[in-house]
Design a protein around this motif. Structure first.
Motif, PDB file in Angstrom:
ATOM      1  N   ASP A  14       0.830  -1.208   0.000  1.00 44.66           N
ATOM      2  CA  ASP A  14       0.000   0.000   0.000  1.00 44.66           C
ATOM      3  C   ASP A  14       0.865   1.259   0.000  1.00 44.66           C
ATOM      4  O   ASP A  14       0.554   2.237  -0.693  1.00 44.66           O
ATOM      5  N   ILE A  15       1.951   1.246   0.769  1.00 40.57           N
ATOM      6  CA  ILE A  15       2.849   2.404   0.810  1.00 40.57           C
ATOM      7  C   ILE A  15       3.524   2.597  -0.548  1.00 40.57           C
ATOM      8  O   ILE A  15       3.677   3.733  -1.035  1.00 40.57           O
ATOM      9  N   PHE A  16       3.918   1.495  -1.184  1.00 39.71           N
ATOM     10  CA  PHE A  16       4.525   1.589  -2.521  1.00 39.71           C
ATOM     11  C   PHE A  16       3.550   2.221  -3.507  1.00 39.71           C
ATOM     12  O   PHE A  16       3.944   3.055  -4.340  1.00 39.71           O
ATOM     13  N   THR A  17       2.280   1.853  -3.399  1.00 42.79           N
ATOM     14  CA  THR A  17       1.259   2.437  -4.273  1.00 42.79           C
ATOM     15  C   THR A  17       1.152   3.939  -4.052  1.00 42.79           C
ATOM     16  O   THR A  17       1.044   4.714  -5.014  1.00 42.79           O
ATOM     17  N   LEU A  18       1.189   4.373  -2.795  1.00 41.09           N
ATOM     18  CA  LEU A  18       1.128   5.800  -2.489  1.00 41.09           C
ATOM     19  C   LEU A  18       2.345   6.527  -3.054  1.00 41.09           C
ATOM     20  O   LEU A  18       2.219   7.596  -3.658  1.00 41.09           O
ATOM     21  N   ARG A  19       3.515   5.956  -2.859  1.00 41.70           N
ATOM     22  CA  ARG A  19       4.739   6.622  -3.320  1.00 41.70           C
ATOM     23  C   ARG A  19       4.765   6.759  -4.836  1.00 41.70           C
ATOM     24  O   ARG A  19       5.096   7.827  -5.364  1.00 41.70           O
ATOM     25  N   THR A  20       4.442   5.692  -5.536  1.00 42.91           N
ATOM     26  CA  THR A  20       4.450   5.775  -6.994  1.00 42.91           C
ATOM     27  C   THR A  20       3.358   6.724  -7.479  1.00 42.91           C
ATOM     28  O   THR A  20       3.538   7.407  -8.492  1.00 42.91           O
ATOM     29  N   LEU A  65      -5.692   9.131  -4.658  1.00 38.80           N
ATOM     30  CA  LEU A  65      -4.652   9.002  -3.641  1.00 38.80           C
ATOM     31  C   LEU A  65      -5.166   9.385  -2.264  1.00 38.80           C
ATOM     32  O   LEU A  65      -4.764   8.792  -1.254  1.00 38.80           O
ATOM     33  N   ASP A  66      -6.054  10.365  -2.212  1.00 40.72           N
ATOM     34  CA  ASP A  66      -6.659  10.731  -0.930  1.00 40.72           C
ATOM     35  C   ASP A  66      -7.428   9.540  -0.356  1.00 40.72           C
ATOM     36  O   ASP A  66      -7.317   9.226   0.839  1.00 40.72           O
ATOM     37  N   GLU A  67      -8.196   8.873  -1.188  1.00 37.34           N
ATOM     38  CA  GLU A  67      -8.942   7.695  -0.744  1.00 37.34           C
ATOM     39  C   GLU A  67      -8.000   6.560  -0.359  1.00 37.34           C
ATOM     40  O   GLU A  67      -8.253   5.825   0.610  1.00 37.34           O
ATOM     41  N   ALA A  68      -6.898   6.403  -1.087  1.00 40.44           N
ATOM     42  CA  ALA A  68      -5.927   5.365  -0.767  1.00 40.44           C
ATOM     43  C   ALA A  68      -5.293   5.615   0.603  1.00 40.44           C
ATOM     44  O   ALA A  68      -5.070   4.668   1.372  1.00 40.44           O
ATOM     45  N   CYS A  69      -5.003   6.879   0.904  1.00 36.38           N
ATOM     46  CA  CYS A  69      -4.468   7.215   2.229  1.00 36.38           C
ATOM     47  C   CYS A  69      -5.460   6.846   3.333  1.00 36.38           C
ATOM     48  O   CYS A  69      -5.080   6.303   4.380  1.00 36.38           O
ATOM     49  N   ALA A  70      -6.739   7.151   3.096  1.00 29.33           N
ATOM     50  CA  ALA A  70      -7.767   6.824   4.082  1.00 29.33           C
ATOM     51  C   ALA A  70      -7.841   5.318   4.310  1.00 29.33           C
ATOM     52  O   ALA A  70      -7.993   4.850   5.449  1.00 29.33           O
ATOM     53  N   ILE A  73      -4.839   4.152   6.460  1.00 28.53           N
ATOM     54  CA  ILE A  73      -5.030   4.489   7.875  1.00 28.53           C
ATOM     55  C   ILE A  73      -6.047   3.549   8.512  1.00 28.53           C
ATOM     56  O   ILE A  73      -5.844   3.033   9.628  1.00 28.53           O
ATOM     57  N   ALA A  74      -7.163   3.301   7.814  1.00 27.09           N
ATOM     58  CA  ALA A  74      -8.205   2.438   8.373  1.00 27.09           C
ATOM     59  C   ALA A  74      -7.740   0.987   8.482  1.00 27.09           C
ATOM     60  O   ALA A  74      -8.039   0.299   9.467  1.00 27.09           O
ATOM     61  N   ARG A  75      -6.981   0.518   7.499  1.00 25.87           N
ATOM     62  CA  ARG A  75      -6.591  -0.900   7.454  1.00 25.87           C
ATOM     63  C   ARG A  75      -5.412  -1.206   8.361  1.00 25.87           C
ATOM     64  O   ARG A  75      -5.375  -2.253   9.013  1.00 25.87           O
ATOM     65  N   HIS A  76      -4.443  -0.293   8.421  1.00 28.20           N
ATOM     66  CA  HIS A  76      -3.190  -0.610   9.109  1.00 28.20           C
ATOM     67  C   HIS A  76      -2.970   0.191  10.389  1.00 28.20           C
ATOM     68  O   HIS A  76      -2.085  -0.152  11.173  1.00 28.20           O
ATOM     69  N   GLN A  77      -3.724   1.263  10.573  1.00 22.95           N
ATOM     70  CA  GLN A  77      -3.553   2.124  11.751  1.00 22.95           C
ATOM     71  C   GLN A  77      -2.070   2.435  12.009  1.00 22.95           C
ATOM     72  O   GLN A  77      -1.525   2.124  13.065  1.00 22.95           O
ATOM     73  N   PRO A  78      -1.408   3.035  11.020  1.00 24.49           N
ATOM     74  CA  PRO A  78       0.033   3.280  11.153  1.00 24.49           C
ATOM     75  C   PRO A  78       0.351   4.273  12.268  1.00 24.49           C
ATOM     76  O   PRO A  78      -0.478   5.108  12.634  1.00 24.49           O
ATOM     77  N   ALA A  79       1.560   4.166  12.799  1.00 26.36           N
ATOM     78  CA  ALA A  79       2.012   5.074  13.857  1.00 26.36           C
ATOM     79  C   ALA A  79       3.416   5.555  13.515  1.00 26.36           C
ATOM     80  O   ALA A  79       4.101   5.000  12.661  1.00 26.36           O
ATOM     81  N   GLU A  85       4.526   9.236   6.894  1.00 28.06           N
ATOM     82  CA  GLU A  85       4.548   8.975   5.454  1.00 28.06           C
ATOM     83  C   GLU A  85       3.173   9.249   4.837  1.00 28.06           C
ATOM     84  O   GLU A  85       3.058   9.930   3.813  1.00 28.06           O
ATOM     85  N   VAL A  86       2.130   8.733   5.466  1.00 26.75           N
ATOM     86  CA  VAL A  86       0.784   8.897   4.922  1.00 26.75           C
ATOM     87  C   VAL A  86       0.365  10.365   4.966  1.00 26.75           C
ATOM     88  O   VAL A  86      -0.199  10.896   4.005  1.00 26.75           O
ATOM     89  N   VAL A  87       0.646  11.030   6.083  1.00 24.59           N
ATOM     90  CA  VAL A  87       0.306  12.450   6.197  1.00 24.59           C
ATOM     91  C   VAL A  87       1.086  13.266   5.175  1.00 24.59           C
ATOM     92  O   VAL A  87       0.561  14.209   4.570  1.00 24.59           O
ATOM     93  N   GLY A  88       2.344  12.898   4.944  1.00 25.43           N
ATOM     94  CA  GLY A  88       3.144  13.583   3.930  1.00 25.43           C
ATOM     95  C   GLY A  88       2.549  13.440   2.548  1.00 25.43           C
ATOM     96  O   GLY A  88       2.558  14.385   1.746  1.00 25.43           O
TER      97      GLY A  88
END
Length: 229
Positions: A14-20, A65-70, A73-79, A85-88
């Motif tokens: 998921d993070i790779f998808t956001l970065r690309t 990408l906004d929806e992907a970030c959401a 956050i919902a799926r992984h609850q990153p900290a 990274e997601v906020v960036g």
């Protein structure tokens, strides 16, 4: 343990998808901006129309990408660093969408600029080239996780600001002369050029912000508004 590894692999994907996605959106925003300036230089109404139509693609990428970030956050609850990274990404895609907006503003004015002199257009195009370079360097900062590029872009932004001030001073003088000679068409075109110069400056500001988000993602603090750690 397999479930844990699966979760980690899913998060990495998921993070790779956001970065690309951010890098693809950066390339698109820069292309839209450069096309808007090329349309201005060549008085190319067809290219200007393409830029106006292309804004929908940037908007669609922004929403996706906004929806992907959401979802991340919902799926992984990153900290911690993962959440940064997601906020960036959320901050970055907002600035990229605004670059697309500025490109649209520039393109929308091209049909009204027939009376503007070539020398002025070339000066404005040179200013835009600096802003485009800043977008590309911001993309490099994100791609390589290099927060040091932000300081380079800060210096470039100072150059953009200085040239913007010189251009606006000259445009103000020309507008005053045009108004005194009742050259309404020329005055309207010059007023549009003022707005174009301001759009270019805003593009440079967004590019600088993009590079500064990399510092926050990398854990170096948020450098916006001079809040260096």
């Amino acid at each position: 343990m397999p479930e844990r590894l699966h979760a980690l692999a899913s998060f990495d994907s998921d993070i790779f998808t956001l970065r690309t996605g951010v890098l693809a959106m950066t390339d698109l925003a820069d292309r839209q901006f450069r096309d808007a300036i090329d349309a201005l230089r060549r008085r190319d109404l067809a290219l200007a129309a393409d830029v106006l139509a292309g804004e929908r693609e940037i908007n669609a990428m922004h929403l996706g990408l906004d929806e992907a970030c959401a979802r991340v956050i919902a799926r992984h609850q990153p900290a911690a660093v993962d959440l940064r990274e997601v906020v960036g990404v959320l901050h970055s895609i907002g600035d990229l969408e605004r670059i697309g907006d500025e490109a649209k503003k520039i393109a929308s004015k091209v049909p009204r600029l027939g009376q503007v002199g070539e020398a002025l257009v070339e000066r404005v195009a040179a200013l835009a080239q600096m802003a485009s370079t800043m977008i590309q360097r911001a993309g490099d900062a994100y791609r390589h996780r290099d927060p040091s590029i932000a300081s380079v872009l800060h210096l470039l932004d100072d150059r953009v600001d200085a040239e913007r001030a010189r251009l606006l001073a000259g445009l103000t003088r020309d507008i005053e002369r045009g108004a005194s000679s009742a050259d309404a068409g020329s005055t309207e075109s010059l007023l549009d050029m003022v707005l174009i110069v301001q759009s270019i400056e805003r593009v440079a500001d967004h590019a600088e912000d993009l590079a500064e988000y990399v510092g926050a993602i990398a854990g170096g603090g948020d450098a916006r508004h001079g809040n260096l750690p």
